[in-house]
Design a protein around this motif. Sequence first.
Motif, PDB file in Angstrom:
ATOM      1  N   VAL A   1      10.265   1.305  49.159  1.00 53.88           N
ATOM      2  CA  VAL A   1      10.336   1.012  50.595  1.00 53.88           C
ATOM      3  C   VAL A   1       9.877   2.235  51.377  1.00 53.88           C
ATOM      4  O   VAL A   1      10.499   3.291  51.309  1.00 53.88           O
ATOM      5  CB  VAL A   1      11.773   0.611  51.007  1.00 53.88           C
ATOM      6  CG1 VAL A   1      11.867   0.434  52.512  1.00 53.88           C
ATOM      7  CG2 VAL A   1      12.197  -0.655  50.288  1.00 53.88           C
ATOM      8  N   THR A   2       8.768   2.072  52.101  1.00 52.57           N
ATOM      9  CA  THR A   2       8.265   3.160  52.940  1.00 52.57           C
ATOM     10  C   THR A   2       8.296   2.814  54.426  1.00 52.57           C
ATOM     11  O   THR A   2       8.035   3.669  55.263  1.00 52.57           O
ATOM     12  CB  THR A   2       6.818   3.532  52.553  1.00 52.57           C
ATOM     13  OG1 THR A   2       5.956   2.423  52.803  1.00 52.57           O
ATOM     14  CG2 THR A   2       6.728   3.970  51.096  1.00 52.57           C
ATOM     15  N   HIS A   3       8.600   1.554  54.749  1.00 52.79           N
ATOM     16  CA  HIS A   3       8.556   1.131  56.155  1.00 52.79           C
ATOM     17  C   HIS A   3       9.653   0.108  56.428  1.00 52.79           C
ATOM     18  O   HIS A   3       9.874  -0.801  55.627  1.00 52.79           O
ATOM     19  CB  HIS A   3       7.186   0.525  56.447  1.00 52.79           C
ATOM     20  CG  HIS A   3       7.016  -0.019  57.836  1.00 52.79           C
ATOM     21  ND1 HIS A   3       7.317   0.692  58.976  1.00 52.79           N
ATOM     22  CD2 HIS A   3       6.558  -1.219  58.266  1.00 52.79           C
ATOM     23  CE1 HIS A   3       7.054  -0.051  60.039  1.00 52.79           C
ATOM     24  NE2 HIS A   3       6.599  -1.215  59.636  1.00 52.79           N
TER      25      HIS A   3
ATOM     26  N   LYS B   1       7.005  12.179  46.133  1.00 53.87           N
ATOM     27  CA  LYS B   1       8.324  12.219  46.763  1.00 53.87           C
ATOM     28  C   LYS B   1       8.285  11.336  48.000  1.00 53.87           C
ATOM     29  O   LYS B   1       7.323  11.372  48.768  1.00 53.87           O
ATOM     30  CB  LYS B   1       8.710  13.640  47.168  1.00 53.87           C
ATOM     31  CG  LYS B   1       8.929  14.568  46.003  1.00 53.87           C
ATOM     32  CD  LYS B   1       9.311  15.945  46.480  1.00 53.87           C
ATOM     33  CE  LYS B   1       9.456  16.876  45.289  1.00 53.87           C
ATOM     34  NZ  LYS B   1       9.755  18.234  45.721  1.00 53.87           N
ATOM     35  N   VAL B   2       9.321  10.549  48.170  1.00 55.55           N
ATOM     36  CA  VAL B   2       9.491   9.745  49.375  1.00 55.55           C
ATOM     37  C   VAL B   2      10.748  10.269  50.037  1.00 55.55           C
ATOM     38  O   VAL B   2      11.815  10.340  49.415  1.00 55.55           O
ATOM     39  CB  VAL B   2       9.609   8.244  49.038  1.00 55.55           C
ATOM     40  CG1 VAL B   2       9.787   7.422  50.303  1.00 55.55           C
ATOM     41  CG2 VAL B   2       8.389   7.762  48.262  1.00 55.55           C
ATOM     42  N   PHE B   3      10.628  10.681  51.290  1.00 53.39           N
ATOM     43  CA  PHE B   3      11.746  11.314  51.995  1.00 53.39           C
ATOM     44  C   PHE B   3      12.546  10.299  52.796  1.00 53.39           C
ATOM     45  O   PHE B   3      11.972   9.325  53.277  1.00 53.39           O
ATOM     46  CB  PHE B   3      11.206  12.415  52.912  1.00 53.39           C
ATOM     47  CG  PHE B   3      10.571  13.536  52.141  1.00 53.39           C
ATOM     48  CD1 PHE B   3      11.344  14.592  51.688  1.00 53.39           C
ATOM     49  CD2 PHE B   3       9.223  13.522  51.846  1.00 53.39           C
ATOM     50  CE1 PHE B   3      10.771  15.633  50.973  1.00 53.39           C
ATOM     51  CE2 PHE B   3       8.639  14.548  51.125  1.00 53.39           C
ATOM     52  CZ  PHE B   3       9.413  15.601  50.691  1.00 53.39           C
ATOM     53  N   PRO B   4      13.818  10.506  52.962  1.00 50.02           N
ATOM     54  CA  PRO B   4      14.628  11.554  52.340  1.00 50.02           C
ATOM     55  C   PRO B   4      14.758  11.315  50.835  1.00 50.02           C
ATOM     56  O   PRO B   4      14.966  10.186  50.391  1.00 50.02           O
ATOM     57  CB  PRO B   4      15.980  11.453  53.037  1.00 50.02           C
ATOM     58  CG  PRO B   4      16.026  10.090  53.632  1.00 50.02           C
ATOM     59  CD  PRO B   4      14.620   9.652  53.848  1.00 50.02           C
ATOM     60  N   THR B   5      14.600  12.401  50.064  1.00 52.75           N
ATOM     61  CA  THR B   5      14.537  12.276  48.606  1.00 52.75           C
ATOM     62  C   THR B   5      15.870  11.863  47.985  1.00 52.75           C
ATOM     63  O   THR B   5      15.882  11.310  46.894  1.00 52.75           O
ATOM     64  CB  THR B   5      14.072  13.591  47.970  1.00 52.75           C
ATOM     65  OG1 THR B   5      14.950  14.646  48.392  1.00 52.75           O
ATOM     66  CG2 THR B   5      12.639  13.905  48.355  1.00 52.75           C
TER      67      THR B   5
ATOM     68  N   PRO C   1       8.270   9.514  55.211  1.00 53.69           N
ATOM     69  CA  PRO C   1       7.188  10.403  54.783  1.00 53.69           C
ATOM     70  C   PRO C   1       7.005  10.340  53.263  1.00 53.69           C
ATOM     71  O   PRO C   1       7.971  10.263  52.510  1.00 53.69           O
ATOM     72  CB  PRO C   1       7.675  11.792  55.201  1.00 53.69           C
ATOM     73  CG  PRO C   1       8.694  11.537  56.267  1.00 53.69           C
ATOM     74  CD  PRO C   1       9.334  10.228  55.916  1.00 53.69           C
ATOM     75  N   VAL C   2       5.744  10.365  52.846  1.00 53.62           N
ATOM     76  CA  VAL C   2       5.390  10.328  51.428  1.00 53.62           C
ATOM     77  C   VAL C   2       4.592  11.592  51.116  1.00 53.62           C
ATOM     78  O   VAL C   2       3.636  11.919  51.820  1.00 53.62           O
ATOM     79  CB  VAL C   2       4.537   9.082  51.108  1.00 53.62           C
ATOM     80  CG1 VAL C   2       4.084   9.099  49.656  1.00 53.62           C
ATOM     81  CG2 VAL C   2       5.302   7.795  51.423  1.00 53.62           C
ATOM     82  N   LEU C   3       5.014  12.300  50.074  1.00 52.31           N
ATOM     83  CA  LEU C   3       4.324  13.510  49.626  1.00 52.31           C
ATOM     84  C   LEU C   3       3.814  13.269  48.215  1.00 52.31           C
ATOM     85  O   LEU C   3       4.579  12.864  47.336  1.00 52.31           O
ATOM     86  CB  LEU C   3       5.282  14.711  49.626  1.00 52.31           C
ATOM     87  CG  LEU C   3       4.751  15.993  48.987  1.00 52.31           C
ATOM     88  CD1 LEU C   3       3.711  16.634  49.895  1.00 52.31           C
ATOM     89  CD2 LEU C   3       5.887  16.952  48.714  1.00 52.31           C
ATOM     90  N   VAL C   4       2.525  13.523  47.998  1.00 49.60           N
ATOM     91  CA  VAL C   4       1.932  13.377  46.677  1.00 49.60           C
ATOM     92  C   VAL C   4       1.333  14.719  46.280  1.00 49.60           C
ATOM     93  O   VAL C   4       0.529  15.284  47.013  1.00 49.60           O
ATOM     94  CB  VAL C   4       0.831  12.292  46.663  1.00 49.60           C
ATOM     95  CG1 VAL C   4       0.171  12.223  45.297  1.00 49.60           C
ATOM     96  CG2 VAL C   4       1.405  10.944  47.048  1.00 49.60           C
TER      97      VAL C   4
ATOM     98  N   PHE D   1      14.212   2.192  46.711  1.00 50.60           N
ATOM     99  CA  PHE D   1      14.079   0.746  46.816  1.00 50.60           C
ATOM    100  C   PHE D   1      14.881   0.120  47.948  1.00 50.60           C
ATOM    101  O   PHE D   1      15.055  -1.089  47.975  1.00 50.60           O
ATOM    102  CB  PHE D   1      14.444   0.119  45.472  1.00 50.60           C
ATOM    103  CG  PHE D   1      13.659   0.716  44.335  1.00 50.60           C
ATOM    104  CD1 PHE D   1      12.308   0.434  44.189  1.00 50.60           C
ATOM    105  CD2 PHE D   1      14.249   1.585  43.445  1.00 50.60           C
ATOM    106  CE1 PHE D   1      11.570   1.001  43.161  1.00 50.60           C
ATOM    107  CE2 PHE D   1      13.526   2.153  42.415  1.00 50.60           C
ATOM    108  CZ  PHE D   1      12.180   1.856  42.271  1.00 50.60           C
ATOM    109  N   ALA D   2      15.355   0.955  48.879  1.00 51.02           N
ATOM    110  CA  ALA D   2      16.086   0.451  50.046  1.00 51.02           C
ATOM    111  C   ALA D   2      15.843   1.417  51.204  1.00 51.02           C
ATOM    112  O   ALA D   2      15.528   2.589  51.001  1.00 51.02           O
ATOM    113  CB  ALA D   2      17.574   0.342  49.743  1.00 51.02           C
ATOM    114  N   TRP D   3      15.981   0.918  52.418  1.00 54.25           N
ATOM    115  CA  TRP D   3      15.805   1.776  53.586  1.00 54.25           C
ATOM    116  C   TRP D   3      17.069   2.607  53.781  1.00 54.25           C
ATOM    117  O   TRP D   3      18.179   2.045  53.843  1.00 54.25           O
ATOM    118  CB  TRP D   3      15.531   0.957  54.841  1.00 54.25           C
ATOM    119  CG  TRP D   3      15.216   1.856  55.991  1.00 54.25           C
ATOM    120  CD1 TRP D   3      16.056   2.244  56.989  1.00 54.25           C
ATOM    121  CD2 TRP D   3      13.984   2.522  56.227  1.00 54.25           C
ATOM    122  NE1 TRP D   3      15.428   3.114  57.834  1.00 54.25           N
ATOM    123  CE2 TRP D   3      14.143   3.305  57.390  1.00 54.25           C
ATOM    124  CE3 TRP D   3      12.762   2.550  55.573  1.00 54.25           C
ATOM    125  CZ2 TRP D   3      13.122   4.094  57.914  1.00 54.25           C
ATOM    126  CZ3 TRP D   3      11.740   3.335  56.095  1.00 54.25           C
ATOM    127  CH2 TRP D   3      11.933   4.088  57.252  1.00 54.25           C
TER     128      TRP D   3
END
Length: 162
Positions: free
Chosen positions: A58-60, A126-130, A148-151, A135-137
Amino acid sequence: ELLDCAVLIVGDLNGNYEDPVGAHLRCAGYSEAMLSCIPCVYEGKARKSTSPCASDVVTHLTHRQEMIHCDHVWIKQSLNFQSYANNINQREPAENVASGATNKEDDKEEHPTNITVWQCRPVNVKVFPTEASLFAWPEEFVLSDHRPVLVELELVRTVVRI
Protein backbone atom coordinates in the motif's frame (compact mmCIF):
# COMPACT_ATOMS: atom_id res chain seq x y z
CA GLU A 1 10.87 6.79 -28.47
CA LEU A 2 10.99 7.54 -24.73
CA LEU A 3 10.95 3.88 -23.72
CA ASP A 4 14.13 3.31 -25.73
CA CYS A 5 16.16 5.74 -23.62
CA ALA A 6 14.61 6.07 -20.14
CA VAL A 7 16.41 4.00 -17.49
CA LEU A 8 14.00 4.78 -14.65
CA ILE A 9 10.31 5.62 -14.74
CA VAL A 10 9.06 6.60 -11.30
CA GLY A 11 5.99 8.07 -9.71
CA ASP A 12 2.27 7.78 -9.16
CA LEU A 13 1.09 5.95 -12.28
CA ASN A 14 -2.54 5.69 -11.12
CA GLY A 15 -2.50 1.92 -11.38
CA ASN A 16 -0.92 -1.25 -10.11
CA TYR A 17 1.68 -3.60 -11.56
CA GLU A 18 -0.89 -5.64 -13.45
CA ASP A 19 -2.80 -2.82 -15.19
CA PRO A 20 -2.34 -1.92 -18.90
CA VAL A 21 0.40 0.66 -18.15
CA GLY A 22 2.33 -1.94 -16.15
CA ALA A 23 1.89 -4.50 -18.92
CA HIS A 24 3.19 -2.00 -21.50
CA LEU A 25 6.27 -1.22 -19.40
CA ARG A 26 7.01 -4.92 -18.84
CA CYS A 27 6.78 -5.54 -22.61
CA ALA A 28 9.21 -2.66 -23.17
CA GLY A 29 11.83 -4.35 -20.95
CA TYR A 30 11.16 -2.71 -17.59
CA SER A 31 10.82 -4.41 -14.23
CA GLU A 32 9.23 -3.08 -11.05
CA ALA A 33 11.87 -2.63 -8.31
CA MET A 34 9.57 -3.75 -5.51
CA LEU A 35 9.11 -7.17 -7.10
CA SER A 36 12.84 -7.83 -6.73
CA CYS A 37 13.17 -6.63 -3.16
CA ILE A 38 9.99 -7.29 -1.20
CA PRO A 39 9.65 -10.89 -0.05
CA CYS A 40 6.53 -12.81 -0.88
CA VAL A 41 5.07 -12.63 2.62
CA TYR A 42 1.60 -11.53 3.66
CA GLU A 43 0.86 -11.17 7.38
CA GLY A 44 3.69 -13.54 8.23
CA LYS A 45 2.54 -16.35 5.91
CA ALA A 46 3.79 -17.22 2.45
CA ARG A 47 1.31 -16.18 -0.21
CA LYS A 48 -0.36 -18.83 -2.29
CA SER A 49 -1.37 -16.41 -5.03
CA THR A 50 0.64 -16.30 -8.25
CA SER A 51 0.20 -12.54 -8.57
CA PRO A 52 3.19 -10.37 -7.62
CA CYS A 53 3.40 -9.77 -3.89
CA ALA A 54 4.68 -6.24 -4.34
CA SER A 55 1.39 -5.28 -5.99
CA ASP A 56 -0.19 -5.66 -2.55
CA VAL A 57 2.08 -3.02 -0.99
CA VAL A 58 0.00 0.00 0.00
CA THR A 59 1.54 3.26 -1.17
CA HIS A 60 -1.59 5.41 -1.51
CA LEU A 61 -4.75 6.04 0.49
CA THR A 62 -7.40 7.36 -1.91
CA HIS A 63 -10.01 9.96 -1.01
CA ARG A 64 -12.45 7.04 -0.90
CA GLN A 65 -10.22 5.42 1.75
CA GLU A 66 -9.07 2.67 -0.63
CA MET A 67 -5.58 1.34 0.05
CA ILE A 68 -3.77 0.79 -3.26
CA HIS A 69 -0.33 0.41 -4.80
CA CYS A 70 0.22 3.05 -7.47
CA ASP A 71 3.67 4.51 -6.71
CA HIS A 72 6.27 2.70 -8.78
CA VAL A 73 9.95 2.54 -9.67
CA TRP A 74 10.28 0.87 -13.08
CA ILE A 75 13.83 -0.03 -14.16
CA LYS A 76 15.09 -0.78 -17.67
CA GLN A 77 16.64 -4.25 -17.60
CA SER A 78 19.83 -3.26 -19.44
CA LEU A 79 21.30 -0.60 -21.66
CA ASN A 80 23.83 -1.41 -24.39
CA PHE A 81 26.47 1.02 -25.58
CA GLN A 82 28.93 0.33 -28.40
CA SER A 83 32.44 1.58 -27.84
CA TYR A 84 34.90 1.74 -30.71
CA ALA A 85 38.60 1.47 -29.88
CA ASN A 86 41.17 2.86 -32.33
CA ASN A 87 44.10 1.41 -30.47
CA ILE A 88 44.88 -0.90 -27.60
CA ASN A 89 45.19 1.98 -25.08
CA GLN A 90 41.55 2.95 -25.60
CA ARG A 91 40.24 -0.60 -25.20
CA GLU A 92 38.49 -1.75 -22.09
CA PRO A 93 40.85 -3.29 -19.51
CA ALA A 94 40.99 -7.07 -19.96
CA GLU A 95 39.62 -7.75 -16.47
CA ASN A 96 36.44 -5.84 -17.36
CA VAL A 97 35.84 -7.68 -20.62
CA ALA A 98 33.64 -10.76 -20.68
CA SER A 99 35.03 -13.18 -23.23
CA GLY A 100 36.22 -16.73 -23.55
CA ALA A 101 39.84 -15.59 -23.98
CA THR A 102 42.01 -15.89 -20.90
CA ASN A 103 45.40 -15.84 -22.62
CA LYS A 104 47.31 -12.54 -22.28
CA GLU A 105 48.37 -12.78 -25.96
CA ASP A 106 44.70 -13.03 -26.98
CA ASP A 107 43.95 -9.89 -24.97
CA LYS A 108 46.50 -7.92 -27.04
CA GLU A 109 44.53 -8.44 -30.25
CA GLU A 110 42.66 -5.50 -31.72
CA HIS A 111 38.93 -5.65 -30.92
CA PRO A 112 37.40 -2.66 -32.66
CA THR A 113 33.98 -3.07 -31.10
CA ASN A 114 32.99 -3.81 -27.54
CA ILE A 115 29.47 -3.67 -26.16
CA THR A 116 29.14 -2.21 -22.70
CA VAL A 117 26.05 -3.50 -20.92
CA TRP A 118 24.83 -1.57 -17.89
CA GLN A 119 22.31 -3.14 -15.57
CA CYS A 120 20.50 -1.20 -12.89
CA ARG A 121 19.62 -3.68 -10.15
CA PRO A 122 17.41 -2.89 -7.17
CA VAL A 123 19.18 -3.78 -3.92
CA ASN A 124 16.68 -2.59 -1.33
CA VAL A 125 13.25 -0.97 -1.13
CA LYS A 126 11.84 0.96 1.82
CA VAL A 127 8.30 2.25 2.14
CA PHE A 128 7.92 4.88 4.85
CA PRO A 129 7.12 4.84 7.65
CA THR A 130 9.27 1.70 7.72
CA GLU A 131 7.89 0.46 11.05
CA ALA A 132 4.38 0.18 9.57
CA SER A 133 3.04 -2.81 7.66
CA LEU A 134 3.65 -2.80 3.93
CA PHE A 135 0.16 -4.14 3.35
CA ALA A 136 -2.00 -1.60 5.21
CA TRP A 137 -2.19 2.17 5.47
CA PRO A 138 -0.52 3.40 8.68
CA GLU A 139 -3.21 5.39 10.52
CA GLU A 140 -0.59 7.60 12.19
CA PHE A 141 0.79 8.70 8.79
CA VAL A 142 -1.06 11.93 7.96
CA LEU A 143 1.70 13.83 6.16
CA SER A 144 0.44 12.84 2.70
CA ASP A 145 -1.92 10.47 0.94
CA HIS A 146 1.15 8.78 -0.61
CA ARG A 147 3.83 6.91 1.31
CA PRO A 148 7.39 7.80 0.31
CA VAL A 149 9.21 4.98 -1.48
CA LEU A 150 13.01 4.68 -1.44
CA VAL A 151 14.80 2.30 -3.81
CA GLU A 152 18.53 1.62 -3.52
CA LEU A 153 20.05 0.69 -6.89
CA GLU A 154 23.31 -0.93 -7.90
CA LEU A 155 24.79 -0.07 -11.29
CA VAL A 156 26.56 -3.12 -12.75
CA ARG A 157 28.79 -2.83 -15.81
CA THR A 158 29.83 -5.64 -18.13
CA VAL A 159 31.84 -5.28 -21.32
CA VAL A 160 31.28 -7.90 -24.00
CA ARG A 161 33.91 -8.26 -26.71
CA ILE A 162 32.52 -8.74 -30.20
